[in-house]
Design a protein around this motif. Structure first.
Motif, PDB file in Angstrom:
ATOM      1  N   GLU A  52       0.819  -1.213   0.000  1.00 20.42           N
ATOM      2  CA  GLU A  52       0.000   0.000   0.000  1.00 20.42           C
ATOM      3  C   GLU A  52       0.853   1.262   0.000  1.00 20.42           C
ATOM      4  O   GLU A  52       0.517   2.263  -0.634  1.00 20.42           O
ATOM      5  N   GLU A  69      -7.404  -5.132  -6.876  1.00 13.42           N
ATOM      6  CA  GLU A  69      -6.930  -4.228  -5.826  1.00 13.42           C
ATOM      7  C   GLU A  69      -5.930  -3.252  -6.426  1.00 13.42           C
ATOM      8  O   GLU A  69      -5.277  -3.546  -7.436  1.00 13.42           O
ATOM      9  N   PRO A 110     -12.806   1.273  -2.775  1.00 10.61           N
ATOM     10  CA  PRO A 110     -12.014   0.156  -3.292  1.00 10.61           C
ATOM     11  C   PRO A 110     -12.174   0.051  -4.800  1.00 10.61           C
ATOM     12  O   PRO A 110     -13.231   0.329  -5.329  1.00 10.61           O
TER      13      PRO A 110
END
Length: 643
Positions: free
Chosen positions: A96, A114, A128
């Motif tokens: 991240e 993702e 998301p």
């Protein structure tokens, strides 16, 4: 890469077998020990009590042992799970916070599952991301031929061009690795911005005289080497310069995009570069133009043979033809010192020969002739003059009416572009329109004509002067322009005009060679209510039956068949067949170039709907048009025609 099974899951899977084995061992030991203990107890009530309680004692002991083993395994599993969860959180936090975009995508179709913080910021993926888009959607070149599906074919590492959320583009190197997760197999894609690195490499290649796109010599490097060869050439030596241009290359960029154009340029450059040796050098001069210099021809005809070989390999389709629009080339040849003793003069001669090859129909080899230089200068003058005319407002529209042969009223107007210089010189459209098409200025010119004609039609409508259609000629270059249908629609909306008052004219030759994409564009235009007309019909010797798949509203019979149609039996047979076919297909007809009343009478007698020509009205400015003018053909002696 297959990852090992995590330790806690392995312990959990092995726990059942471990308990079963230990329970079996405990049972065997208990049987052996319990019998030995029974022998130590004297016969009597004590031994009977022991045998009665031996099973209960085994249950109690085995329960304690199993409880201890299970508790130990559970504690180890919880500890391992906690450790794994910490590792996964650390891994996710690391991904991240990486200062580069990272994407988790599904194999095959590449749906983004993702995206880390940097990826969301760079690509504008709202968290998301879910399945907001595919990896290919980020690629500027994903739609180009030979590009589609490249993500699936090339594993590990690849170079692509991505588009940021703000619309800017950058070169990205994608590093891909496979991951096995609990929810299935995925791919982790790390995107590295290598724009600066690639630019530095291009700069280094340019400094070395190498074109980054094609790998051939640059314009400057080729000129420098040609100049050196001229300076060092011994007396009586000859050299040849070959100017090579890909025919209709612009259509690839217009219809398939610039990435496809770059692919085609690289392919052609590789084929041309294959001829380079110590006596032949090849370079990319500009855009889709290449130059080959033969410094020491082995024979007088060697440059011509080389040109023919190049023309042949460029046209070779091999195993496929993804670029059918531009599979031929035009070549111009100039000789040193006959056609130029210095670099500039020699290259100018080669360019003039190339221009002549393209004007003569393309796909040919032409040698320089002194007369070509004058033609080249005239072409350059027209290109520059047209650019100034567009900028300074020296272009204007004239309108030529079309008259109904049954009512004598004006039923249509054709918008014609005119160019008048400041000194009063009139330049014919037949002279500057082909130059505009060749130079690419036809797109700007066509949009100007569209705006001016539709704006004038709206003013006439508001004044109550004229409420009929206005016909606008459309070049094939315009038809192939991406988004042409949208441009037409937006221009009509901006002018505040109904689509039913707009008519687009395409030539018969263009209509005969429409591909599926252009045919679709015409269908879309017709679906909006715009009339489609075939201009100069008959010049291509085609039948109206060829155009049954096109949404044609009207055909204009070419003036060459109309001229003296009342006298010439051949023309009568041709025109009569055109009129009959048009009636059968429900298509209206207009005869062009009518200059004599006898021609008009014959056309009316054979069912032609309308006429256009100098007999009725010459092209006139919007201010001088006479919409009240009417011509009725009662009979030959009472025909109302201007003198």
């Amino acid at each position: 890469m297959q990852q090992p099974t995590p330790a806690p899951w392995g312990d959990l899977q092995r726990q059942s077998g471990r308990l079963a084995r230990r329970y079996a061992l405990l049972g065997v030991l208990w049987l052996a020990v319990s019998d030995t203990v029974a022998e130590w107890i004297p016969p009597g009530a004590g031994r009977e009590i022991y045998f009665a309680t031996k099973g209960l004692i085994f249950i109690a002991v085995s329960t304690l042992v199993i409880y201890g083993l299970q508790r130990r395994a559970t504690r180890r599993f919880i500890d391992s799970s906690s450790q794994l969860a910490r590792l996964e959180r650390g891994y996710a936090e690391l991904i991240e916070n990486l200062p580069m975009p990272c994407l988790v995508v599904e194999p095959g179709h590449g749906a983004i599952v993702e995206a880390n913080r940097e990826a969301r910021d760079v690509y504008g993926l709202a968290p998301p991301s879910g399945r907001a888009c595919r990896l290919a959607d980020l690629d500027v070149q994903a739609g180009a031929p030979e590009m589609a599906g490249h993500v699936a074919r090339r594993r590990g590492e690849q170079l692509v061009k991505h588009r940021r959320a703000d619309g800017s583009e950058f070169d990205a190197r994608l590093l891909t690795t496979h991951l096995d997760r609990a929810d299935g197999e995925v791919e982790l894609v790390i995107c590295l911005d290598v724009t600066a690195q690639l630019r530095e490499q291009e700069l280094q290649r340019l400094q070395a005289g190498i074109d980054p796109l094609t790998g051939l010599l640059t314009h400057g490097a080729l000129r420098e080497r040609l100049g050196r060869a001229i300076r060092e050439a011994p007396e009586h030596q000859q050299m040849a310069v070959l100017f090579i241009n890909i025919d209709r290359f612009k259509l690839i960029n217009d219809t398939q995009g610039y990435p496809s154009g770059d692919l085609h340029l690289r392919e052609v450059a590789a084929r041309i570069g294959a001829f380079a040796d110590r006596n032949v050098m090849a370079g990319r001069f500009d855009g889709d133009e290449f130059v080959v210099v033969m410094t020491k021809p082995a024979a007088p005809m060697a440059p011509i043979a080389l040109a023919r070989n190049i023309r042949s390999v460029v046209a070779d389709t091999g195993n496929g033809d993804d670029f059918a629009l531009a599979r031929t080339c035009s070549i111009g040849i100039a000789w040193w010192p006959e056609h130029g003793t210095d670099v500039d003069t020699l290259l100018s001669a080669g360019d003039a020969a190339l221009c002549h090859a393209k004007q003569a129909g393309r796909d040919r080899v032409v040698q320089f002739d002194p007369g070509m230089r004058r033609e080249a200068w005239h072409y350059v003058e027209l290109v520059q003059g047209l650019r100034q005319a567009l900028a300074l407002g020296r272009l204007h529209l004239r309108y030529q009416p079309q008259f109904s042969l049954s009512t004598g009223r004006i039923i249509g107007l054709e918008a014609l572009c005119a160019w008048r210089e400041s000194n009063g010189t009139e330049i014919k459209a037949s002279e500057f329109i082909p130059v505009a098409e060749r130079s690419g200025q036809i797109l700007e010119l066509g949009q100007w004509v569209l705006r001016e004609a539709l704006g004038q039609a709206c003013r006439w409508l508001a004044e109550g002067a004229y409420d009929g259609p206005v016909a606008i000629n459309v070049s094939p270059v315009q038809l192939r322009q991406p988004g042409f249908v949208d441009v037409v629609q937006s221009t009509i909306i901006s002018a505040g005009l109904r689509t039913q008052l707009v008519e687009l004219e395409i030539t018969e030759t263009v209509a005969l060679h429409l591909d599926e994409e252009l045919r679709t564009n015409l269908v879309r235009l017709a679906g909006m209510g715009i009339a489609i007309t075939i201009d100069d019909f008959g010049r291509g010797y085609s039948s109206l039956s060829h155009f049954k798949r096109l949404p044609i509203t009207r055909v204009k019979i070419d003036a060459s068949f109309v001229r003296n149609v009342d006298r010439l039996s051949d023309s009568q047979a041709i025109v009569d067949s055109m009129l009959q076919m048009a009636r059968a297909l429900g298509i209206s007809t207009v005869a062009e170039g009518v200059e004599r009343k006898e021609e008009a009478l014959w056309l009316r007698a054979h069912g032609c709907d309308a006429v256009q020509g100098y007999l009725y009205a010459r092209p006139a400015s919007a201010e001088t048009l006479d919409f009240a003018r009417r011509h009725v053909l009662e009979d030959e002696s009472k025909a109302d025609f201007p003198a």
